[in-house]
Structure formats: C-alpha cells, structure tokens
Design an enzyme around this catalytic site. Structure first.
Site, PDB file in Angstrom:
ATOM      1  N   GLU A  71       0.258 -12.413  -3.644  1.00 45.93           N
ATOM      2  CA  GLU A  71      -0.949 -11.893  -3.959  1.00 45.93           C
ATOM      3  C   GLU A  71      -1.644 -12.205  -5.073  1.00 45.93           C
ATOM      4  O   GLU A  71      -0.638 -12.635  -6.055  1.00 45.93           O
ATOM      5  CB  GLU A  71      -0.546 -10.355  -3.864  1.00 45.93           C
ATOM      6  CG  GLU A  71      -0.152  -9.761  -2.585  1.00 45.93           C
ATOM      7  CD  GLU A  71      -1.457  -9.315  -1.773  1.00 45.93           C
ATOM      8  OE1 GLU A  71      -2.598  -9.893  -1.977  1.00 45.93           O
ATOM      9  OE2 GLU A  71      -1.259  -9.022  -0.454  1.00 45.93           O
ATOM     10  N   ALA A  72      -2.838 -12.548  -5.042  1.00 45.43           N
ATOM     11  CA  ALA A  72      -3.461 -12.606  -6.297  1.00 45.43           C
ATOM     12  C   ALA A  72      -4.252 -11.564  -6.661  1.00 45.43           C
ATOM     13  O   ALA A  72      -4.780 -10.711  -5.630  1.00 45.43           O
ATOM     14  CB  ALA A  72      -4.657 -13.780  -6.078  1.00 45.43           C
TER      15      ALA A  72
ATOM     16  N   GLU B  87     -11.935 -12.777  -2.955  1.00 45.22           N
ATOM     17  CA  GLU B  87     -11.921 -12.516  -4.623  1.00 45.22           C
ATOM     18  C   GLU B  87     -10.790 -11.764  -4.861  1.00 45.22           C
ATOM     19  O   GLU B  87     -10.940 -10.884  -5.849  1.00 45.22           O
ATOM     20  CB  GLU B  87     -13.190 -11.817  -4.797  1.00 45.22           C
ATOM     21  CG  GLU B  87     -14.434 -12.727  -4.444  1.00 45.22           C
ATOM     22  CD  GLU B  87     -14.446 -13.480  -6.234  1.00 45.22           C
ATOM     23  OE1 GLU B  87     -13.529 -13.165  -6.919  1.00 45.22           O
ATOM     24  OE2 GLU B  87     -15.527 -14.336  -6.276  1.00 45.22           O
TER      25      GLU B  87
ATOM     26  N   LYS C   2      -3.343 -14.678 -14.214  1.00 51.80           N
ATOM     27  CA  LYS C   2      -4.580 -15.323 -13.660  1.00 51.80           C
ATOM     28  C   LYS C   2      -5.602 -14.821 -14.498  1.00 51.80           C
ATOM     29  O   LYS C   2      -5.786 -13.672 -14.815  1.00 51.80           O
ATOM     30  CB  LYS C   2      -4.378 -14.492 -11.883  1.00 51.80           C
ATOM     31  CG  LYS C   2      -5.737 -14.926 -11.419  1.00 51.80           C
ATOM     32  CD  LYS C   2      -6.129 -14.092 -10.156  1.00 51.80           C
ATOM     33  CE  LYS C   2      -7.278 -14.545  -9.744  1.00 51.80           C
ATOM     34  NZ  LYS C   2      -7.572 -13.712  -8.050  1.00 51.80           N
TER      35      LYS C   2
ATOM     36  N   THR D 288      -9.296  -8.884  -3.609  1.00 50.13           N
ATOM     37  CA  THR D 288      -9.709  -7.550  -3.732  1.00 50.13           C
ATOM     38  C   THR D 288      -8.769  -6.550  -2.898  1.00 50.13           C
ATOM     39  O   THR D 288      -8.957  -5.089  -2.906  1.00 50.13           O
ATOM     40  CB  THR D 288     -11.238  -7.229  -3.191  1.00 50.13           C
ATOM     41  OG1 THR D 288     -11.289  -7.961  -2.167  1.00 50.13           O
ATOM     42  CG2 THR D 288     -11.994  -7.925  -4.363  1.00 50.13           C
TER      43      THR D 288
ATOM     44  N   ALA E 203       0.836  -1.106  -0.024  1.00 50.03           N
ATOM     45  CA  ALA E 203       0.015   0.082   0.033  1.00 50.03           C
ATOM     46  C   ALA E 203       1.031   1.272  -0.086  1.00 50.03           C
ATOM     47  O   ALA E 203       0.610   2.296  -0.897  1.00 50.03           O
ATOM     48  CB  ALA E 203      -1.218   0.069   1.323  1.00 50.03           C
TER      49      ALA E 203
END
Length: 511
Positions: free
Chosen positions: A60-61, A353, A89, A355, A26
């Site tokens: 991370e996805a 999901e 992905k 996000t 972030a």
C-alpha cells in the site's frame, strides 16, 4: 425558568456488542479504533474473519492523514515502520500522463507561500508568464527531497522551511493488518475464526441481529461493521444498499499485481506510469517493490495486460501476478440500519492517488463522530451517508482529472478518456481554472488547492488569465522572493540524509 435537561445517562442506551465482519486492513483498522470502547465495562468489540478468504492488499501507498490515524490509536512510528517494512513517501511521480515523455510530481505539502498577500500560485503564474517563474515543483520541499532521494523528519519549529515537509508511507498491507491485530487483541478485541454462512435480520426493524458461520456458531451484536470486501456481505447482501457505478468516468476494471526484488535506489515516492490501456504502479518497500497494472478490459486483452506489466518491471518477479476485478463506484448508502460498511464493502476507487486506506480512515473517523447507541437515531446514518458521499465524490473527481487532462491520442483508451464527458462538479473546476487560474478547496475536501494545481499544470492545463492582484507586485520584488524561496528549499533538501540511510538509522525492518 429553564427546564432541567434530561440526564444523558438516563436516555442513552450504549451499545453492548460490536461485531466487525472481515479482517484485512479495513477490519483491523476499525478494530483498533473501536478498541477503546472495550474498556468501558459495557461494550464488547469482536471481529470474525476466515483465514481461508484472502485479502486484496498487495502493498500500500498512503497519504499524510495516515499519520493522524496512527497517532489516534497510539502507534509509535518507528515500530510501525519496522513491523510493516515501510519506506517514506513524499509524493507521487506521474510519467507519460499529459503526453508521452511528460513527467511531474504531485508532492505533499504546500507549494510556496503567499507573497505580500498574493496567493503564491497567482504570483508564480505572473512570474512564469514573464519568463522567470522556473519549475513550480521547486517551491515544494517534499518534491525537492523526493527527486533527490532525501528524507528526514520535519522540524517542529514552524519558522523553519523543514516544518513544511509532509510525508506518508509505503508499507506491506498484510503486515500492517497483522500489526493492528496484535494491538487490537492487547486492548480487548476478540477475534473469531469462521466463514459467514447466514445473516439474520429482525423482522420488524430490518436490523441485522446475528451472523452464523458454516459450522453452526451464531454471533449476535448491536452494531455490525461490514469489512467483507467487494461482495459487501452485510451492506449489500442483507441491507441492499445499492451501488453507484462510476465506470463511465473510470473505465479501468482490472488490476494485475506482483512483487519484485528491489532494484536501484529506494525512492521516497510512488511512481505511476501511464500505459496503453491504464497505468502501472511502483511502490518501493524495504524488503521488496510492489507493482501493478490497473487497466480497462474493454481496451486490452488479459494476455496483453500481462505482457505490459512484465515489460514494465524493474526487478525479478517474486510471485505470479494476482488478478483483481472491480467496478469503480460506491455504495449508495454506507450506513443502513445497524450496519456500517468500510473499505471495499463501501466502494472502490482505483489507487491512483493512494486514497484507499484514507477512505477507510475517513469512514472510521465519521463513525466515531456520529457514534450511535442502541436506538440508532436515523439522522446519524443520514449525516454519515451525506459526508461519505461527499468524500467519495471529491476523490472521484480528482482521480478523473488525471485521465481527462491528457493530450494523448495514441491509443483508443486515451482517446476515450480525453473525450468523455465528466461530472459537472469536475468540469466546473477545470473551466474556472482555464479561465482564471484559480482553484478553491471545497468544504472538508481531502485534496488541497495545491494538489489540484500540481495535476492541472503537470498535465498541461494552463489558464488564460490570473488574479489581477499578482500584477501589483513589483517585478524585481517577485523575482527576488521566488529566488529566495527556491534557494532555502534547495539548501534544506540538500542537507537531508539519503532516504535509505535514514531508514537504516530510524527504522530498520524486522520480521
């Protein structure tokens, strides 16, 4: 006579210093996005973090909007993928969610195309009722390619089916933060090493004026970006923004995370497997596979959770599992005074999901759209908070849907989530779909109607009726159109290279 408007230069007081508190994904995403301000000759952008404080990122996805962020900040895709050990992905496979033995994919991109003005989903529901609809997922190229372990870049020609391919990435979050840090430094962002010991506020305005480190240094700024993680050092510790707890709908409050050696084919999709008290993720990267078990401590023990994780691993563990504790929810205000929270400081929704990074990206894009000057017009913060509340709540509802839409009753956890009341905003959407087969996207909602459709049908919620316009299509026309769409998608996916082979050619990893 129209009066002359005031000069923008005369009324604006541009920010002189922006300080990002905390690094990780972030913090460095914010640093790179704000780095353009460092070139205006007025604004300095800096970031303070401590190497002694670890970050949460384990692997991370992501979802397709990450491509827009990388493009915005000028990141070249193949270099980014090499530097972060990324794989492609195309969607998320859900295993055992609707019922034990169930399996479906929530793919990226559109499902089918309208047929003579009738929305595809409604035409397919008609065909399915008459026995020739086939599998809904066969009408989405990303899904077809994912299950076949195929990948290539989309075509720029909108007339081709290959132009409909949508994708995102799996990547190492720590490597991504390191890559962004290098870019930010090259664009004028200054990094300071240090641990925050004190926050100084103005007695009159309540704004933060400076932070002090434990070695006595003081860092002043006009705008502070809080990326300090779950503790919310500025947004909560200093500004007392408040936290809205959503654990009554999202009871998972723990995660165990562990990397493993790669085993088997490098699949271009994330896998989420429902377990007794939560779910287990599998995220394949070029150099390893990320794994984790998100679970509810009220429905399992630490020992049982660890055993569940280890039993579900497909390869040799490369480290001891890390334990993460969280409470699902969001800050009631994510912009207070001159402090804006991003990432875990702003709230947390489990990564079902994928996000997490998108919500950072959403916060950054809205901050840039509502960027303040030193007067900090309160209406800007109010609009930012409204927009981010809406974004968080829409994502929240979509995640809750996966739990609520289950027929499982084999454990106390699944009985609880199946029976729990859900937010009215979600219940209304479920009821509308059950009654009419219709799903509508709201405002600037992240997830499309096709995404909702994939999960609703994938987990066994079927409508009682459909759009009457679907019944105006001649059966033979509908049958031929569906067969044609399915054939073109299958042929296109079949011509794509193997995912691993494409990675080796396009972006071989380099550390």
């Amino acid at each position: 006579m129209t009066p002359n408007p005031p000069s923008a230069a005369a009324v604006r007081r541009p920010l002189r210093r922006i300080l990002i508190v905390g690094g990780g994904t972030a913090g460095w995403m914010a640093a790179v996005a704000l780095a353009r301000l460092a070139a205006n000759g007025v604004t300095e952008v800096s970031l303070i973090e401590s190497d002694e404080i670890g970050t949460v990122g384990v692997g991370e996805a992501t979802i397709p909007p990450i491509l827009a962020f990388n493009a915005l900040v000028g990141i070249e895709e193949s270099e980014f993928m090499r530097r972060t050990q990324a794989s492609f992905k195309l969607g998320i496979e859900f295993v055992d969610w609707g019922a034990l033995g169930d399996r479906y994919v929530h793919p990226f991109g559109a499902i089918g195309m309208d047929i003579e003005g009738v929305p595809f989903a409604q035409a397919w529901l008609r065909a399915n009722a008459e026995g020739f609809g086939g599998d809904l997922a066969d009408f989405n190229l990303s899904n077809f390619a994912a299950v076949a372990n195929r990948m290539c870049l989309p075509s720029p020609d909108p007339r081709t089916v290959l132009s409909s391919l949508k994708y995102a990435y799996h990547f190492d979050a720590g490597l991504y933060a390191r890559f962004l840090r290098e870019i930010a430094a090259s664009r004028g962002v200054t990094r300071h090493e240090g641990r925050i010991a004190d926050v100084v506020r103005d007695a009159d305005t309540g704004h933060v004026t400076a932070v002090a480190t434990d070695d006595g240094r003081r860092f002043e700024a006009d705008l502070f970006i809080d990326c300090s993680g779950f503790r919310g050092l500025l947004i909560e510790g200093a500004m007392q923004a408040g936290y809205e707890d959503w654990s009554q709908w999202l009871p998972c409050d723990r995660a165990l995370a562990v990397p493993t050696r790669n085993g088997g084919p490098l699949t271009p999709y994330t896998r989420s497997t429902a377990r007794d008290a939560g779910w287990q993720w599998r995220i394949p990267l070029q150099h390893r596979t990320g794994n984790g078990y998100v679970h509810a401590s009220a429905f399992t023990t630490d020992e049982a959770a660890l055993e569940t994780l280890r039993d579900g691993l497909e390869g040799e563990a490369l480290a001891e599992p890390r334990v993460l504790r969280f409470t699902a929810g969001r800050r009631r205000r994510q912009w207070v005074g001159n402090v804006v929270a991003l990432g875990l400081s702003s709230g947390f929704l489990e990564p079902l999901e994928s996000t997490s990074i998108h919500l950072v990206q959403a916060g950054i894009s809205r901050l840039l759209a509502l960027f303040p000057d030193r007067d900090f017009e309160p209406l800007l913060a109010a609009e930012y908070n409204r927009m981010m509340q809406q974004q968080f709540e829409q994502v929240r509802d979509f995640i809750i849907l996966h739990y609520k839409a289950t027929r499982r009753d084999d454990t106390a956890f699944w009985r609880y989530v199946a029976d729990m009341p859900v937010p009215d905003s979600l219940q209304g959407r479920i009821d509308l779909f059950r009654a009419t087969g219709r799903v509508f996207r709201r405002d600037d909602e992240l997830f499309s109607a096709d995404s909702w459709l994939a999960v609703l049908l994938g987990q066994g919620i079927w409508p009682r009726s459909r759009d009457p316009m679907a019944d105006t299509l001649p059966a033979e026309t509908l049958r031929n159109r569906l067969a044609g769409i399915r054939h073109v998608i299958a042929r296109t996916a079949g011509a794509m290279p193997d995912h691993e082979a494409f990675l080796r050619q396009y972006c071989p990893a380099s550390l």
